[in-house]
Write a protein that holds these residues in place. Structure first.
Motif, PDB file in Angstrom:
ATOM      1  N   VAL A 302       0.844  -1.209   0.000  1.00 15.43           N
ATOM      2  CA  VAL A 302       0.000   0.000   0.000  1.00 15.43           C
ATOM      3  C   VAL A 302       0.872   1.249   0.000  1.00 15.43           C
ATOM      4  CG1 VAL A 302      -1.577   1.365   1.420  1.00 15.43           C
ATOM      5  CG2 VAL A 302      -2.018  -1.066   1.056  1.00 15.43           C
ATOM      6  N   ARG A 305       2.503   1.695  -3.404  1.00 16.98           N
ATOM      7  CA  ARG A 305       1.571   2.099  -4.452  1.00 16.98           C
ATOM      8  C   ARG A 305       1.112   3.529  -4.282  1.00 16.98           C
ATOM      9  NH1 ARG A 305      -3.479  -0.947  -6.798  1.00 16.98           N
ATOM     10  NH2 ARG A 305      -4.035   1.220  -7.109  1.00 16.98           N
ATOM     11  N   SER A 306       0.821   3.912  -3.030  1.00 18.86           N
ATOM     12  CA  SER A 306       0.335   5.275  -2.823  1.00 18.86           C
ATOM     13  C   SER A 306       1.427   6.275  -3.180  1.00 18.86           C
ATOM     14  CB  SER A 306      -0.123   5.465  -1.376  1.00 18.86           C
ATOM     15  OG  SER A 306       0.961   5.349  -0.516  1.00 18.86           O
TER      16      SER A 306
END
Lengths: 312, 298
Positions: A302, A305-306
């Motif tokens: 996460v 990706r962010s």
């Protein structure tokens, strides 16, 4: 990358065996030496790193006290335990601590690194001071926190008493125990990111900042449009390693609050420790460890990706 | 920026930094000051302990707590062991992965690196079981039953952790920054790989090996979780980190200690933190390099 090049291959017609052997060894020197070195190391690694991970997953499908000869296969029952109280609360607490500590700690570290990046007298001394708590033992310092927060005779309550204020019983308050654990963890953890951010900031060419200043960009605009984008690789590194570390919070909880009151500050590592080494329930403990590993994989994914999306 | 900041800005910066530094240093300075007081004086000055000063607490910890020298010795043994072996492994693997070309190289390197994402607890529980059920050790039979294996004994503290992937990565990165000309020259002179590693590369690797020495020393001095899991029932083999935590928690009787004594607890904490802080102050350069090693090069 330059490497030592292998000698040209010369096919011998008829040479005695020892010389042929020596020639072959020379021709395949790279592979030969690599595997002589790697074989024992990979063997050790197999026993002490790969088999334990496989064993962890295997044990998590069984009921086992760690002593009896035969673990009993019970399928996913140990994982189902994580859906029943108090386990969901424990996972939630862990996530709450990890996210809060990581975000606050990263913000503080970034801010302090920005300040330390200015040309200041005594910069090295400030940096050292911010890093020193990281060098202390988490267990010893967590144990020391108890002397400050002890209900009777604790340092904080002694001060309150001397001011004529009512005493606070920290240990029965979920709010206070949570706050103490968070403040303690940030105190011990902020030094590493400060050093990392400062190193990255000092790698930024000052001419870029100067050019922006000539163009009339203010301090905040310079941070947003120059410093932050250039710091992105370091930010990713700090957040990914940080999220892995933050989820593994243990000593602070085990030694300051013991997970109490009523599991309000209990975290996964503390519960896994208790399941295995206090309750001798290795099935539930290893299931928790597997879940922990999966959560960390997901969390690092996460974060990565962010950070990539933000880049656009 | 070559222009110095205006005075008012510099004053603001220093004020924020000094306030922050006080917050960071306060618990440590408080502990050091409190360690020099008696319980009566400690209670008399609640805001900040006024040192009496007395070394009584240090005398009790260093001389009458009979296990203390033992724990220091145990820790030093582990420090030497976990410097020599992981450093050897890291130098060899660093050379193999940076310098040699062979089939399966990236696969082997990938397998080693993969473990960096796996949290410690995933190894620790099965490792405990594995060491407890080790065949023919600690009263175990061939099937690993009947005894407690290596648990509560030295092998539990020495076997896991010899291959340290962080240092392998660090050494590989360092090898790639060294030109291979040195090696080629030495090979022309007839040196073999072992001689090249020890005579040519080792002197160049001293700074990065210092990073390893210093980080291993601090980590092992503070080590707590694995000793707690693997040897908590045998104080004779405890390293200092576990021993001092147990003393602070009141789990180990300390002869010569009278009644409720908070300054003594602060003394234990001070004794635990002073060596690592001194090491840091003397070798700051290597510490900063080590912290940055991954972030900047990786």
């Amino acid at each position: 990358m330059k490497t030592v090049s292998a000698p040209p291959v010369v096919r011998p017609t008829s040479l005695p065996a020892p010389i042929r052997w020596a020639q072959m060894r020379y021709r395949h020197r790279h592979a030969f030496e690599a595997w002589i070195i790697l074989t024992p190391i990979l063997l050790y690694y197999l026993i002490f790193a790969i088999i334990p991970v496989i064993a962890n997953v295997a044990i998590s499908f069984t009921r086992w006290n760690g002593i009896s000869a035969a673990p009993v296969w019970i399928g996913l029952s140990n994982y189902a335990r994580y859906l029943k109280p108090p386990y969901p609360l424990i996972v939630l607490n862990t996530t709450f601590f990890a996210v809060t500590i990581l975000l606050v700690q990263t913000l503080i570290a970034f801010f302090i690194a920005l300040l330390l990046n200015e040309k200041l007298a005594g910069r090295g001394a400030y940096r050292a001071l911010w890093y020193i708590p990281t060098l202390t033992s988490a267990a010893i310092m967590a144990q020391l926190v108890n002397v400050f927060t002890a209900p009777y005779g604790g340092v904080i309550n002694n001060i309150l008493q001397s001011m004529g204020r009512p005493l606070v019983i920290f240990t029965i308050s979920g709010f206070w125990m949570r706050s103490v654990i968070i403040v303690f963890s940030i105190w011990r953890g902020v030094g590493g990111p400060v050093v990392l951010f400062l190193a990255a900031l000092q790698g930024i060419n000052p001419e870029i900042q100067e050019a922006a200043m000539v163009d009339g960009a203010g301090g905040w605009a310079r941070i947003r449009s120059i410093t932050l984008p250039l710091l992105r690789p370091m930010m990713v590194f700090v957040l990914v390693t940080g999220v892995i570390g933050a989820f593994q919070i243990f000593e602070a909880v085990q030694l300051i609050s013991k997970g109490g009151p009523f599991n309000q500050t209990n975290v996964m590592l503390n519960q896994i420790y208790n399941d295995a080494f206090v309750n001798s329930n290795f099935g539930v403990a290893t299931a928790g460890a597997t879940i922990m590993g999966l959560i960390l994989l997901a969390a690092s994914y996460v974060v990565l990706r962010s950070m990539r999306e933000e880049q656009g | 920026m070559n222009v110095r900041k205006p005075l008012s800005q510099r004053v603001t910066l220093h004020t924020i930094l000094i306030l922050g530094s006080i917050v960071m240093a306060f618990p440590l300075v408080f502990a050091a000051a409190a360690s020099l007081t008696t319980q009566a004086d400690f209670i008399r000055s609640p805001w900040f302990p006024k040192p009496t000063p007395t070394l009584l607490n240090y005398r009790v910890l260093l001389f009458s707590a009979d296990k203390f020298p033992r724990w220091v010795f145990n820790t030093l043994v582990r420090i030497v062991w976990f410097i020599v072996l992981p450093a050897t492994v890291a130098v060899l693997c660093g050379y193999v992965f940076a310098r040699l070309r062979f089939r399966g190289r990236s696969l082997a390197f990938g397998i080693l690196l993969g473990s960096m994402l796996v949290p410690g607890i995933v190894y620790q529980v099965p490792l405990f079981v594995m060491l407890a059920r080790w065949p023919l050790a600690g009263g175990n039979n061939l099937l690993g039953q009947g005894g407690s294996g290596f648990i509560n004994h030295w092998p539990a503290l020495l076997l896991p952790g010899i291959v340290n992937v962080y240092y392998i990565f660090l050494l590989r990165q360092t090898f790639t920054t060294i030109p291979s000309d040195y090696e080629e020259a030495a090979r022309l002179d007839g040196a073999n790989t072992f001689q090249i590693l020890t005579r040519v590369y080792l002197p160049m690797l001293v700074p990065v090996l210092m990073v390893l020495v210093i980080f291993q020393s601090v980590n092992l001095w503070n080590d707590y979780v694995w000793p707690l899991i693997s040897v908590s029932a045998n104080p004779q083999v405890w390293p200092i980190g576990l021993g001092l935590q147990r003393v602070m928690a009141g789990a180990v009787p300390v002869p010569g200690l009278q009644g409720f004594n908070q300054p003594f607890i602060f003394t234990v904490a001070t004794v635990s933190m002073v060596p690592t802080i001194l090491l840091f102050l003397f070798f700051q350069r290597y510490f900063l390099e080590g912290v940055q090693g991954f972030g900047v090069k990786g």
